[in-house]
Design a protein around this motif. Sequence first.
Motif, PDB file in Angstrom:
ATOM      1  N   LYS A  26     142.971  58.011  41.425  1.00 38.58           N
ATOM      2  CA  LYS A  26     142.478  58.295  40.187  1.00 38.58           C
ATOM      3  C   LYS A  26     141.411  59.653  40.324  1.00 38.58           C
ATOM      4  CE  LYS A  26     142.935  54.116  37.516  1.00 38.58           C
ATOM      5  NZ  LYS A  26     142.188  53.116  36.885  1.00 38.58           N
ATOM      6  N   ARG A  27     140.637  59.535  41.274  1.00 39.14           N
ATOM      7  CA  ARG A  27     139.695  60.416  41.563  1.00 39.14           C
ATOM      8  C   ARG A  27     139.728  61.227  43.133  1.00 39.14           C
ATOM      9  NH1 ARG A  27     136.422  60.939  36.900  1.00 39.14           N
ATOM     10  NH2 ARG A  27     136.687  58.920  35.851  1.00 39.14           N
ATOM     11  N   LYS A  28     139.484  62.535  43.119  1.00 37.38           N
ATOM     12  CA  LYS A  28     139.398  63.188  44.409  1.00 37.38           C
ATOM     13  C   LYS A  28     137.935  63.551  44.756  1.00 37.38           C
ATOM     14  CE  LYS A  28     144.086  63.009  44.690  1.00 37.38           C
ATOM     15  NZ  LYS A  28     144.728  61.982  45.827  1.00 37.38           N
ATOM     16  N   TRP A  29     137.420  62.601  45.136  1.00 35.18           N
ATOM     17  CA  TRP A  29     135.804  62.898  45.576  1.00 35.18           C
ATOM     18  C   TRP A  29     135.919  63.148  46.954  1.00 35.18           C
ATOM     19  CZ3 TRP A  29     134.392  57.345  42.841  1.00 35.18           C
ATOM     20  CH2 TRP A  29     134.120  57.885  41.535  1.00 35.18           C
ATOM     21  N   PRO A  30     135.014  64.271  47.172  1.00 36.54           N
ATOM     22  CA  PRO A  30     134.652  64.796  48.739  1.00 36.54           C
ATOM     23  C   PRO A  30     134.346  63.354  49.520  1.00 36.54           C
ATOM     24  CG  PRO A  30     133.399  65.958  47.143  1.00 36.54           C
ATOM     25  CD  PRO A  30     133.972  64.811  46.309  1.00 36.54           C
ATOM     26  N   ASN A  41     131.729  47.017  55.722  1.00 40.36           N
ATOM     27  CA  ASN A  41     131.746  46.665  57.359  1.00 40.36           C
ATOM     28  C   ASN A  41     130.599  47.249  57.864  1.00 40.36           C
ATOM     29  OD1 ASN A  41     134.447  45.644  57.124  1.00 40.36           O
ATOM     30  ND2 ASN A  41     135.503  47.594  57.381  1.00 40.36           N
ATOM     31  N   ASN A  42     129.149  47.212  57.032  1.00 34.85           N
ATOM     32  CA  ASN A  42     127.931  47.714  57.664  1.00 34.85           C
ATOM     33  C   ASN A  42     127.974  49.061  57.800  1.00 34.85           C
ATOM     34  OD1 ASN A  42     126.856  44.921  57.660  1.00 34.85           O
ATOM     35  ND2 ASN A  42     128.258  44.455  59.644  1.00 34.85           N
ATOM     36  N   ALA A  43     128.751  49.682  57.205  1.00 34.21           N
ATOM     37  CA  ALA A  43     128.696  51.284  57.256  1.00 34.21           C
ATOM     38  C   ALA A  43     128.646  51.847  55.960  1.00 34.21           C
ATOM     39  CB  ALA A  43     129.901  51.665  58.159  1.00 34.21           C
ATOM     40  N   PRO A  44     128.095  53.053  55.556  1.00 32.96           N
ATOM     41  CA  PRO A  44     128.093  53.506  54.206  1.00 32.96           C
ATOM     42  C   PRO A  44     129.710  53.652  53.582  1.00 32.96           C
ATOM     43  CG  PRO A  44     126.596  54.832  55.608  1.00 32.96           C
ATOM     44  CD  PRO A  44     127.236  53.786  56.599  1.00 32.96           C
ATOM     45  N   LEU A  45     129.735  53.449  52.611  1.00 37.63           N
ATOM     46  CA  LEU A  45     131.150  53.383  52.023  1.00 37.63           C
ATOM     47  C   LEU A  45     131.123  55.055  51.079  1.00 37.63           C
ATOM     48  CD1 LEU A  45     133.948  52.275  50.868  1.00 37.63           C
ATOM     49  CD2 LEU A  45     132.664  51.495  48.974  1.00 37.63           C
ATOM     50  N   MET A  46     132.043  55.940  51.533  1.00 34.68           N
ATOM     51  CA  MET A  46     132.127  57.105  50.989  1.00 34.68           C
ATOM     52  C   MET A  46     132.950  57.102  49.803  1.00 34.68           C
ATOM     53  SD  MET A  46     130.147  58.063  53.414  1.00 34.68           S
ATOM     54  CE  MET A  46     129.895  59.569  53.080  1.00 34.68           C
ATOM     55  N   ALA A  47     132.565  58.099  49.059  1.00 31.95           N
ATOM     56  CA  ALA A  47     133.329  58.309  47.687  1.00 31.95           C
ATOM     57  C   ALA A  47     134.848  58.410  47.821  1.00 31.95           C
ATOM     58  CB  ALA A  47     132.534  59.503  46.983  1.00 31.95           C
ATOM     59  N   GLY A  48     135.344  59.138  48.862  1.00 32.42           N
ATOM     60  CA  GLY A  48     136.688  59.319  49.174  1.00 32.42           C
ATOM     61  C   GLY A  48     137.544  58.323  49.305  1.00 32.42           C
ATOM     62  N   GLU A  49     136.678  57.053  49.490  1.00 30.20           N
ATOM     63  CA  GLU A  49     137.702  55.729  49.858  1.00 30.20           C
ATOM     64  C   GLU A  49     137.569  54.831  48.763  1.00 30.20           C
ATOM     65  OE1 GLU A  49     135.952  53.775  53.579  1.00 30.20           O
ATOM     66  OE2 GLU A  49     134.573  55.476  53.881  1.00 30.20           O
ATOM     67  N   VAL A  50     137.094  55.556  47.435  1.00 29.21           N
ATOM     68  CA  VAL A  50     137.410  54.495  46.369  1.00 29.21           C
ATOM     69  C   VAL A  50     138.100  55.234  45.445  1.00 29.21           C
ATOM     70  CG1 VAL A  50     135.304  52.998  46.989  1.00 29.21           C
ATOM     71  CG2 VAL A  50     135.426  55.316  45.180  1.00 29.21           C
ATOM     72  N   LEU A  51     138.977  54.517  44.464  1.00 31.07           N
ATOM     73  CA  LEU A  51     139.640  54.872  43.343  1.00 31.07           C
ATOM     74  C   LEU A  51     140.296  56.236  43.885  1.00 31.07           C
ATOM     75  CD1 LEU A  51     136.855  55.245  40.548  1.00 31.07           C
ATOM     76  CD2 LEU A  51     138.309  53.560  40.954  1.00 31.07           C
ATOM     77  N   LYS A  52     141.126  56.011  44.864  1.00 23.49           N
ATOM     78  CA  LYS A  52     141.957  57.156  45.492  1.00 23.49           C
ATOM     79  C   LYS A  52     142.973  57.839  44.595  1.00 23.49           C
ATOM     80  CE  LYS A  52     141.048  55.414  50.074  1.00 23.49           C
ATOM     81  NZ  LYS A  52     141.785  55.001  51.476  1.00 23.49           N
ATOM     82  N   LEU A  98     115.665  65.141  32.796  1.00 22.29           N
ATOM     83  CA  LEU A  98     115.863  64.073  31.503  1.00 22.29           C
ATOM     84  C   LEU A  98     115.134  64.994  30.362  1.00 22.29           C
ATOM     85  CD1 LEU A  98     116.395  61.282  30.513  1.00 22.29           C
ATOM     86  CD2 LEU A  98     114.200  60.590  31.407  1.00 22.29           C
ATOM     87  N   ASP A  99     113.967  65.268  30.664  1.00 20.76           N
ATOM     88  CA  ASP A  99     113.266  65.906  29.412  1.00 20.76           C
ATOM     89  C   ASP A  99     113.874  67.144  28.587  1.00 20.76           C
ATOM     90  OD1 ASP A  99     111.095  64.156  29.882  1.00 20.76           O
ATOM     91  OD2 ASP A  99     109.882  65.304  30.912  1.00 20.76           O
ATOM     92  N   SER A 100     114.790  67.719  29.778  1.00 17.50           N
ATOM     93  CA  SER A 100     115.387  69.010  29.181  1.00 17.50           C
ATOM     94  C   SER A 100     116.499  68.907  28.135  1.00 17.50           C
ATOM     95  CB  SER A 100     116.088  69.725  30.428  1.00 17.50           C
ATOM     96  OG  SER A 100     117.170  68.889  30.723  1.00 17.50           O
ATOM     97  N   ALA A 101     116.832  67.584  28.068  1.00 18.17           N
ATOM     98  CA  ALA A 101     117.877  67.137  27.203  1.00 18.17           C
ATOM     99  C   ALA A 101     119.241  67.840  27.320  1.00 18.17           C
ATOM    100  CB  ALA A 101     117.652  67.282  25.660  1.00 18.17           C
ATOM    101  N   ARG A 102     119.337  68.281  28.389  1.00 17.47           N
ATOM    102  CA  ARG A 102     120.374  69.101  28.844  1.00 17.47           C
ATOM    103  C   ARG A 102     121.899  68.075  28.761  1.00 17.47           C
ATOM    104  NH1 ARG A 102     121.671  71.685  34.744  1.00 17.47           N
ATOM    105  NH2 ARG A 102     123.730  72.467  34.678  1.00 17.47           N
ATOM    106  N   ALA A 103     123.023  68.694  28.338  1.00 17.29           N
ATOM    107  CA  ALA A 103     124.115  67.780  28.263  1.00 17.29           C
ATOM    108  C   ALA A 103     124.983  68.135  29.279  1.00 17.29           C
ATOM    109  CB  ALA A 103     124.625  68.008  26.954  1.00 17.29           C
ATOM    110  N   LYS A 104     125.542  67.489  30.248  1.00 18.82           N
ATOM    111  CA  LYS A 104     126.431  67.785  31.464  1.00 18.82           C
ATOM    112  C   LYS A 104     126.800  66.232  31.820  1.00 18.82           C
ATOM    113  CE  LYS A 104     125.211  68.347  35.387  1.00 18.82           C
ATOM    114  NZ  LYS A 104     124.932  68.956  36.833  1.00 18.82           N
ATOM    115  N   THR A 105     127.695  66.574  32.867  1.00 19.05           N
ATOM    116  CA  THR A 105     128.368  65.266  33.362  1.00 19.05           C
ATOM    117  C   THR A 105     128.511  65.593  35.138  1.00 19.05           C
ATOM    118  OG1 THR A 105     129.822  64.535  31.637  1.00 19.05           O
ATOM    119  CG2 THR A 105     130.456  63.551  33.617  1.00 19.05           C
ATOM    120  N   ILE A 106     128.125  64.603  35.830  1.00 20.79           N
ATOM    121  CA  ILE A 106     127.951  64.879  37.230  1.00 20.79           C
ATOM    122  C   ILE A 106     129.674  65.398  37.685  1.00 20.79           C
ATOM    123  CG2 ILE A 106     126.102  63.645  37.564  1.00 20.79           C
ATOM    124  CD1 ILE A 106     127.852  61.521  38.889  1.00 20.79           C
ATOM    125  N   ARG A 107     129.731  65.898  38.733  1.00 17.42           N
ATOM    126  CA  ARG A 107     131.048  66.339  39.144  1.00 17.42           C
ATOM    127  C   ARG A 107     131.741  64.963  39.661  1.00 17.42           C
ATOM    128  NH1 ARG A 107     127.726  70.001  41.501  1.00 17.42           N
ATOM    129  NH2 ARG A 107     127.361  68.772  43.351  1.00 17.42           N
TER     130      ARG A 107
END
Length: 233
Positions: free
Chosen positions: A129-133, A116-127, A223-232
């Motif tokens: 399955k996910r608890k995003w801020p 609706n022409n407004a930013p979609l926030m993470a807390g509004e999707v996959l409710k 990217l160059d650090s080759a660090r292994a992780k996953t975003i929150r």
Amino acid sequence: MPSTEECIALVLALPEDERVKVIQALQATLPRHPVEVRLKTDTKTLLEAIARANPFTIRGIEGIIAEAVFALDVLPRLGGWRENPRANDAPFDFLLTRDAGKAAVRLQVKMQRRRNNAPLMAGEVLKTKRKWPRSSFVAEVQRTRGGKAASGKATRPYRFGEFDVLAISLGASTGYWGDFAFTVARWLLPDDKDPGAILKYQPVDAEESDDWTRSFDRVIEWLDSARAKTIRG
């Protein structure tokens, strides 16, 4: 003969309808844009066509605009980085190279989602399955069109290893297409049912964090650090 500045001042002093006539006269003397030639039309008609497009088509156009802004406004400011040719069916938008001896970086550009022409926030999707801020944005990271591979797997999701850096245009929030948030592609959240595929929706931190950065130099360091992780998430 009046100077350029004097001519501009004279034109700006004209009524709007007269300024339009001057612009039209000037446009008739200038080379046509390659897209106008290719599509056998003019800028006014192209804009009218876009104005008549449905929301799905507009979203695709916005994605192309984000790519163009990265190429025209952002990339020239990234000292030492160059865009290289890529295959039309490549699963990334930019193939970037820097100093000799360094590997090329495959960068994928996506848009911050809107509703609706407004930013979609993470807390509004996959409710369920996910608890995003609710303060986090959300980006949809998948191809525009779907399909099935010979293996039976869906081809719309991106798979890990297909690109190196994800760039999200935050134009829906900031009003400027050239505001990008970057992260390392291998850090993205995997699909719950297919660990080799990237989850359709990804939460994007609204502020600088250990997962998302507004600095291209910083994401390249990650990217160059080759660090292994996953975003929150």
